[in-house]
Design a protein around this motif. Structure first.
Motif, PDB file in Angstrom:
ATOM      1  N   GLN A 182       0.855  -1.183   0.000  1.00 22.70           N
ATOM      2  CA  GLN A 182       0.000   0.000   0.000  1.00 22.70           C
ATOM      3  C   GLN A 182       0.890   1.232   0.000  1.00 22.70           C
ATOM      4  O   GLN A 182       1.941   1.247   0.645  1.00 22.70           O
ATOM      5  N   LYS A 183       0.481   2.248  -0.745  1.00 22.94           N
ATOM      6  CA  LYS A 183       1.228   3.497  -0.739  1.00 22.94           C
ATOM      7  C   LYS A 183       1.265   4.035   0.676  1.00 22.94           C
ATOM      8  O   LYS A 183       0.292   3.886   1.400  1.00 22.94           O
ATOM      9  N   PRO A 184       2.316   4.608   1.130  1.00 25.43           N
ATOM     10  CA  PRO A 184       3.519   5.034   0.433  1.00 25.43           C
ATOM     11  C   PRO A 184       4.655   4.005   0.480  1.00 25.43           C
ATOM     12  O   PRO A 184       5.793   4.332   0.168  1.00 25.43           O
TER      13      PRO A 184
END
Length: 98
Positions: A15-17
């Motif tokens: 998942q970002k970041p």
């Protein structure tokens, strides 16, 4: 998605970041792969509890073969969510490690 030398297929998700050098947020082991006879389509299926992850990779024919990747996640009630993904090359700095 990756495949080990022993043939095990895994689904990995960040998942970002987060970036690829960090631990993935989700790892699902023991995926199954089905390829079309012409090798232009492959489907990878992963089971995780009540969820099924289906990753489909389609390579269009022609001089400029484009790769299309779709991820579908379905639950036990067959409720589905689908995303069109982009194939991204690994960062150049990982080339020395592979």
């Amino acid at each position: 998605m990756d495949e080990h030398t022993d043939g095990e297929i895994r689904y990995l998700c960040w998942q970002k970041p987060r970036v690829i050098l960090q631990r993935p947020c989700l790892v699902i082991r023991n995926g199954k792969c089905t390829e079309s006879p012409s090798l232009d389509k492959a489907e990878y299926v992963f089971e995780d509890g009540d969820l099924t992850y289906s990753l489909e990779r389609i390579v269009s024919k022609g001089d400029y073969g484009t790769t299309h990747i779709f991820l579908e996640v379905s639950d036990r009630d067959n409720q589905k969510s689908t995303w069109k993904m982009e194939e991204r090359p690994l960062p150049k700095y990982l080339g020395d490690f592979l």
